[in-house]
Design a protein around this motif. Structure first.
Motif, PDB file in Angstrom:
ATOM      1  N   THR A 100     -33.591 -43.314  40.014  1.00 34.57           N
ATOM      2  CA  THR A 100     -34.610 -42.270  39.878  1.00 34.57           C
ATOM      3  C   THR A 100     -35.896 -42.962  39.467  1.00 34.57           C
ATOM      4  N   SER A 101     -36.992 -42.206  39.441  1.00 34.28           N
ATOM      5  CA  SER A 101     -38.262 -42.880  39.142  1.00 34.28           C
ATOM      6  C   SER A 101     -39.136 -42.178  38.114  1.00 34.28           C
ATOM      7  N   THR A 102     -39.009 -40.862  37.948  1.00 32.82           N
ATOM      8  CA  THR A 102     -39.916 -40.158  37.052  1.00 32.82           C
ATOM      9  C   THR A 102     -39.220 -39.300  36.001  1.00 32.82           C
ATOM     10  N   ILE A 103     -38.048 -38.778  36.300  1.00 35.12           N
ATOM     11  CA  ILE A 103     -37.392 -37.841  35.399  1.00 35.12           C
ATOM     12  C   ILE A 103     -36.876 -38.562  34.157  1.00 35.12           C
TER      13      ILE A 103
ATOM     14  N   LEU B 210     -38.187 -27.408  30.904  1.00 35.81           N
ATOM     15  CA  LEU B 210     -36.789 -27.138  31.226  1.00 35.81           C
ATOM     16  C   LEU B 210     -36.104 -28.440  31.634  1.00 35.81           C
ATOM     17  N   ARG B 211     -34.931 -28.648  31.054  1.00 38.54           N
ATOM     18  CA  ARG B 211     -34.172 -29.864  31.302  1.00 38.54           C
ATOM     19  C   ARG B 211     -32.778 -29.489  31.820  1.00 38.54           C
ATOM     20  N   ILE B 212     -32.267 -30.273  32.744  1.00 38.79           N
ATOM     21  CA  ILE B 212     -30.934 -30.043  33.295  1.00 38.79           C
ATOM     22  C   ILE B 212     -29.922 -30.833  32.468  1.00 38.79           C
TER      23      ILE B 212
ATOM     24  N   GLY C   2     -38.855 -30.977  39.997  1.00 34.81           N
ATOM     25  CA  GLY C   2     -39.847 -30.936  38.928  1.00 34.81           C
ATOM     26  C   GLY C   2     -39.317 -30.609  37.547  1.00 34.81           C
ATOM     27  N   PHE C   3     -37.990 -30.690  37.332  1.00 30.85           N
ATOM     28  CA  PHE C   3     -37.464 -30.517  35.981  1.00 30.85           C
ATOM     29  C   PHE C   3     -37.865 -31.704  35.117  1.00 30.85           C
ATOM     30  N   ASP C   4     -37.981 -31.462  33.829  1.00 33.54           N
ATOM     31  CA  ASP C   4     -38.502 -32.484  32.921  1.00 33.54           C
ATOM     32  C   ASP C   4     -37.526 -33.625  32.691  1.00 33.54           C
ATOM     33  N   ALA C   5     -36.223 -33.320  32.670  1.00 34.31           N
ATOM     34  CA  ALA C   5     -35.251 -34.351  32.312  1.00 34.31           C
ATOM     35  C   ALA C   5     -33.880 -34.006  32.877  1.00 34.31           C
ATOM     36  N   PHE C   6     -33.053 -35.040  32.984  1.00 28.95           N
ATOM     37  CA  PHE C   6     -31.643 -34.910  33.327  1.00 28.95           C
ATOM     38  C   PHE C   6     -30.838 -35.502  32.171  1.00 28.95           C
TER      39      PHE C   6
END
Length: 307
Positions: free
Chosen positions: A65-68, A3-5, A29-33
């Protein structure tokens, strides 16, 4: 299923608001923005605070940000020349440590082009430019270091480009192509895309579009393209909360239950499961009210673990 925002800041958002949503999505914990790439509000309403440039925004988010994962749905080919776009995306990919994805399209919103002095050619020319841009972006990013890249097209000419800088991701950042077009879109997705996205369509339309892309990929000897959907989301603990969030997104609650992802967490989990059954590996959740961080919290707690 990931799921991505997906945000629409042209409807009204500052960089700080986008940063808050991106950091919240990362923490949950969403995969992407992802964000749209528009320079003017779509539809009536207060035009303030004005547009934020998509790639300027992503450059900032890359450092904050660091991970998304981060990207656009979608950057219009009309907005930027392909060479400078390749430089910008590669640099932001470096800045993020290899977390950038590029959604690219033809461009469609003529009013924003007029408002900001951007040429808006007929649709046939926009598709031709779009295809050449894809060839150029891939060519620049994948040319071995120390070699040059040249291209001669109907709309763009590059001669002995050093093809620098290189993105952090090798051979290149993922490219996303989307839309419901029956002929040119599937063909271009099969040739250039790592992911095909269908935004804001029914399950029946999604099945049809995915089928066309699969056929085009077979014709080109392609395997492994990611299929995804984008849907407006309004999740609530009860009907009243669902209605409030649907209306905040500018939708009739009953209509959005049919055409989008609106309902209780269980109902939305079931609907996402139907998209998964069609082959979707990712769903982009279009959130319109960026101040409603409780919405993201609810989705993360009650939907994300079940998909």
């Amino acid at each position: 299923m990931k799921l991505r925002i997906f945000t629409e800041p042209q409807q009204g958002a500052t960089y700080e608001e986008l940063l808050t949503v991106a950091r919240t999505a990362e923490r949950l914990g969403f995969d992407a923005f992802f964000r749209s790439d528009h320079y003017m509000r779509i539809g009536p309403g207060d035009p303030g605070p004005g547009p934020t440039d998509a790639w300027t925004t992503l450059a900032g988010l890359a450092r904050e940000t660091s991970t998304i994962r981060l990207g656009t749905l979608v950057t219009p080919a009309t907005f930027r020349l392909p060479g400078p776009l390749a430089v910008s995306v590669a640099q932001v990919d470096q800045m993020s440590g290899g977390r950038i994805e590029l959604g690219l399209g033809t461009g469609w919103f003529d009013a924003e082009h007029t408002a900001y002095g951007i040429p808006f050619p007929p649709v046939s020319e926009r598709f031709a430019r779009f295809e050449e841009q894809l060839e150029i972006l891939v060519g620049l990013w994948t040319t071995p270091e120390g070699e040059t890249f040249s291209f001669e097209g109907a709309h763009y000419r590059l001669a002995d480009s050093p093809a620098l800088p290189k993105p952090a991701q090798r051979p290149r950042p993922p490219i996303i192509i989307g839309g419901f077009g029956a002929r040119r879109t599937p063909r271009l997705a099969a040739r250039f895309a790592d992911e095909y996205n269908l935004p804001f369509h029914t399950l029946a339309d999604t099945e049809l579009a995915f089928g066309r892309v699969r056929e085009a990929c077979e014709e080109h000897g392609r395997t492994g393209i990611v299929l995804s959907a984008a849907q407006t989301v309004a999740v609530g603990a009860d009907g009243k909360e669902v209605a409030r969030r649907a209306e905040a997104a500018g939708h009739d609650p009953a209509v959005l239950r049919e055409s989008g992802l609106a309902g209780t967490p269980a109902e939305v989990v079931d609907k996402i499961g139907e998209f998964a059954g069609l082959g979707a590996e990712r769903v982009y959740l279009q959130v319109m009210d960026l101040s409603d961080l409780d919405h993201l919290e609810l989705i993360a707690a009650e939907v994300l673990p079940h998909v």
